[in-house]
Design a protein around this motif. Structure first.
Motif, PDB file in Angstrom:
ATOM      1  N   VAL A 105       4.972  -6.964  11.604  1.00 26.52           N
ATOM      2  CA  VAL A 105       3.678  -6.350  11.341  1.00 26.52           C
ATOM      3  C   VAL A 105       3.239  -5.610  12.587  1.00 26.52           C
ATOM      4  CG1 VAL A 105       1.278  -6.727  10.705  1.00 26.52           C
ATOM      5  CG2 VAL A 105       3.065  -8.134   9.679  1.00 26.52           C
ATOM      6  N   ALA A 106       3.036  -4.293  12.456  1.00 23.84           N
ATOM      7  CA  ALA A 106       2.635  -3.482  13.611  1.00 23.84           C
ATOM      8  C   ALA A 106       1.122  -3.467  13.805  1.00 23.84           C
ATOM      9  CB  ALA A 106       3.144  -2.057  13.445  1.00 23.84           C
ATOM     10  N   GLY A 107       0.368  -3.871  12.802  1.00 21.74           N
ATOM     11  CA  GLY A 107      -1.076  -4.024  12.983  1.00 21.74           C
ATOM     12  C   GLY A 107      -1.921  -2.932  12.372  1.00 21.74           C
ATOM     13  N   ARG A 108      -1.417  -1.700  12.314  1.00 23.45           N
ATOM     14  CA  ARG A 108      -2.171  -0.605  11.725  1.00 23.45           C
ATOM     15  C   ARG A 108      -1.247   0.231  10.858  1.00 23.45           C
ATOM     16  NH1 ARG A 108      -5.873   2.987  15.318  1.00 23.45           N
ATOM     17  NH2 ARG A 108      -6.650   3.416  13.243  1.00 23.45           N
ATOM     18  N   GLY A 109      -1.844   1.123  10.054  1.00 20.10           N
ATOM     19  CA  GLY A 109      -1.055   1.984   9.196  1.00 20.10           C
ATOM     20  C   GLY A 109      -0.086   2.835   9.996  1.00 20.10           C
ATOM     21  N   ILE A 110       1.155   2.966   9.522  1.00 22.44           N
ATOM     22  CA  ILE A 110       2.203   3.691  10.216  1.00 22.44           C
ATOM     23  C   ILE A 110       2.479   4.989   9.477  1.00 22.44           C
ATOM     24  CG2 ILE A 110       4.606   3.620  10.984  1.00 22.44           C
ATOM     25  CD1 ILE A 110       4.280   0.515  10.916  1.00 22.44           C
ATOM     26  N   LEU A 111       2.454   6.100  10.194  1.00 20.35           N
ATOM     27  CA  LEU A 111       2.638   7.413   9.586  1.00 20.35           C
ATOM     28  C   LEU A 111       3.998   8.015   9.858  1.00 20.35           C
ATOM     29  CD1 LEU A 111      -0.856   8.976  10.341  1.00 20.35           C
ATOM     30  CD2 LEU A 111      -0.112   7.755   8.298  1.00 20.35           C
TER      31      LEU A 111
ATOM     32  N   THR B 110       0.814  -1.215   0.000  1.00 19.94           N
ATOM     33  CA  THR B 110       0.000   0.000   0.000  1.00 19.94           C
ATOM     34  C   THR B 110       0.847   1.265   0.000  1.00 19.94           C
ATOM     35  OG1 THR B 110      -0.149  -0.066   2.418  1.00 19.94           O
ATOM     36  CG2 THR B 110      -1.899  -1.163   1.174  1.00 19.94           C
ATOM     37  N   GLY B 111       2.155   1.135  -0.234  1.00 18.13           N
ATOM     38  CA  GLY B 111       3.017   2.311  -0.304  1.00 18.13           C
ATOM     39  C   GLY B 111       3.867   2.494   0.933  1.00 18.13           C
ATOM     40  N   VAL B 112       5.016   3.149   0.746  1.00 12.06           N
ATOM     41  CA  VAL B 112       5.920   3.483   1.839  1.00 12.06           C
ATOM     42  C   VAL B 112       5.461   4.792   2.473  1.00 12.06           C
ATOM     43  CG1 VAL B 112       8.309   3.930   2.488  1.00 12.06           C
ATOM     44  CG2 VAL B 112       7.813   2.333   0.635  1.00 12.06           C
ATOM     45  N   SER B 113       5.247   4.786   3.789  1.00 13.55           N
ATOM     46  CA  SER B 113       4.725   5.980   4.457  1.00 13.55           C
ATOM     47  C   SER B 113       5.726   6.648   5.381  1.00 13.55           C
ATOM     48  CB  SER B 113       3.466   5.620   5.260  1.00 13.55           C
ATOM     49  OG  SER B 113       3.743   4.613   6.207  1.00 13.55           O
TER      50      SER B 113
ATOM     51  N   ASP C 222       0.124  -0.342   5.392  1.00 14.64           N
ATOM     52  CA  ASP C 222      -0.426  -1.668   5.671  1.00 14.64           C
ATOM     53  C   ASP C 222       0.019  -2.187   7.034  1.00 14.64           C
ATOM     54  OD1 ASP C 222       2.225  -2.055   5.138  1.00 14.64           O
ATOM     55  OD2 ASP C 222       1.936  -3.524   3.539  1.00 14.64           O
ATOM     56  N   GLY C 223       0.813  -1.389   7.776  1.00 12.93           N
ATOM     57  CA  GLY C 223       1.259  -1.787   9.101  1.00 12.93           C
ATOM     58  C   GLY C 223       2.531  -2.607   9.120  1.00 12.93           C
ATOM     59  N   ARG C 224       3.149  -2.829   7.961  1.00 13.55           N
ATOM     60  CA  ARG C 224       4.378  -3.616   7.900  1.00 13.55           C
ATOM     61  C   ARG C 224       5.618  -2.733   8.057  1.00 13.55           C
ATOM     62  NH1 ARG C 224       3.534  -8.794   6.220  1.00 13.55           N
ATOM     63  NH2 ARG C 224       1.455  -9.245   5.399  1.00 13.55           N
TER      64      ARG C 224
END
Length: 302
Positions: free
Chosen positions: A292-298, A256-259, A274-276
């Motif tokens: 996997v962190a579980g939620r989207g990481i900003l 889902t992209g690098v954030s 994607d939480g990865r």
């Protein structure tokens, strides 16, 4: 564990701060929680100052200061009257906050507040030089320099970017990005050193990371690519500043992209919505480990 979903987190040394509806602080080496606070209004932004002594947070429409060990006793530094800050930066002595086209500079005690008005929505902000001076990047493509007191420092530098969104400053250079370009600026000379056109990727740039010594930088794209560039010494010809050395297509790693990106020791760490999270050997481009962190990481912090 945090009782409610986290909206963000940051680290300074072994101290960690997490925020969402409330605030939580922890000491990572011992694996212990220091304090937790559930204010009547939600926490939209948190920040640990570089010394780890203070916590700055936005609660409702107020910017507050507190301590990692006494989160429930915040001191209001400024009220933004509904214009809740979305950007924060600090040094041991100053705090810089912004939302929209308004920025505010104050000391660590919330005194001496100065309004910084670049006249255009602010994309990113930071401090640079010694003593620390505020630097604002606007969505209109201009770098605005300010004095330590908050007054303007000369005319802004116009940069040839369309809606820039990210700025990193290392060793007197600013690295700026929009969706398709990377720009390198010598801040002291107020001069653009190089512009790299990455439109051929057909994959918009989402985030940017630079090593603390400025030796290399990495770009993360919305499509999941991770691109690495070597940065030559300041004495090198401008056109040799950023040889185009890419790691290649790592699309499968971040679907889902690098954030977010950051450097931890010799490794580069990337995160996705994607939480990865992946830890990369920066020389070979190989993944050392993943989780996997579980939620989207900003955001990531070393």
């Amino acid at each position: 564990p945090h009782e409610t979903p986290l909206e963000g987190a940051c680290l300074v040394g072994d101290l960690a701060l997490g925020w969402g509806p409330g605030l939580t602080s922890a000491e990572l080496r011992e694996g212990t929680r220091l304090d937790a606070h559930a204010p009547p209004q939600p926490v939209s932004l948190g920040y640990l100052d570089p010394s780890g002594e203070f916590v700055f947070a936005v609660i409702g429409g107020d910017l507050v200061r507190t301590s990692p060990r006494s989160l429930s006793r915040p001191i209001v530094l400024a009220s933004f009257q509904g214009q809740t800050p979305t950007l924060l930066a600090s040094t041991p002595d100053y705090i810089l906050s912004a939302r929209g086209d308004r920025a505010f500079l104050m000391d660590a005690l919330g005194k001496g507040q100065a309004a910084l008005n670049p006249g255009s929505p602010i994309a990113d902000l930071t401090f640079w030089s010694d003593p620390p001076r505020p630097l604002l990047l606007t969505r209109s493509g201009a770098l605005h320099y300010f004095q330590p007191s908050g007054g303007p420092s000369g005319d802004p530098l116009t940069v040839d970017l369309e809606d820039p969104h990210t700025m990193r400053v290392v060793e007197g250079r600013a690295y700026l990005a929009d969706a398709q370009h990377l720009l390198v600026v010598d801040l002291q000379a107020r001069k653009v050193l190089e512009k790299v056109d990455l439109s051929a990727l057909a994959d918009p740039i989402a985030t940017l990371g630079v090593s603390p010594a400025g030796g290399f930088l990495a770009l993360g794209t919305r499509g999941g690519r991770l691109l690495r560039f070597e940065v030559r010494a300041a004495s090198a010809p401008p056109k040799a500043t950023l040889p185009r050395l890419a790691w290649g297509d790592l699309r499968a790693r971040h679907a889902t992209g690098v954030s977010a990106l950051c450097q931890v020791g010799p490794d580069l760490v990337s995160a996705g919505r994607d939480g990865r999270v992946h830890v990369w050997d920066r020389e070979s481009g190989r993944a050392r480990r993943s989780l996997v962190a579980g939620r989207g990481i900003l955001r990531l912090e070393p």
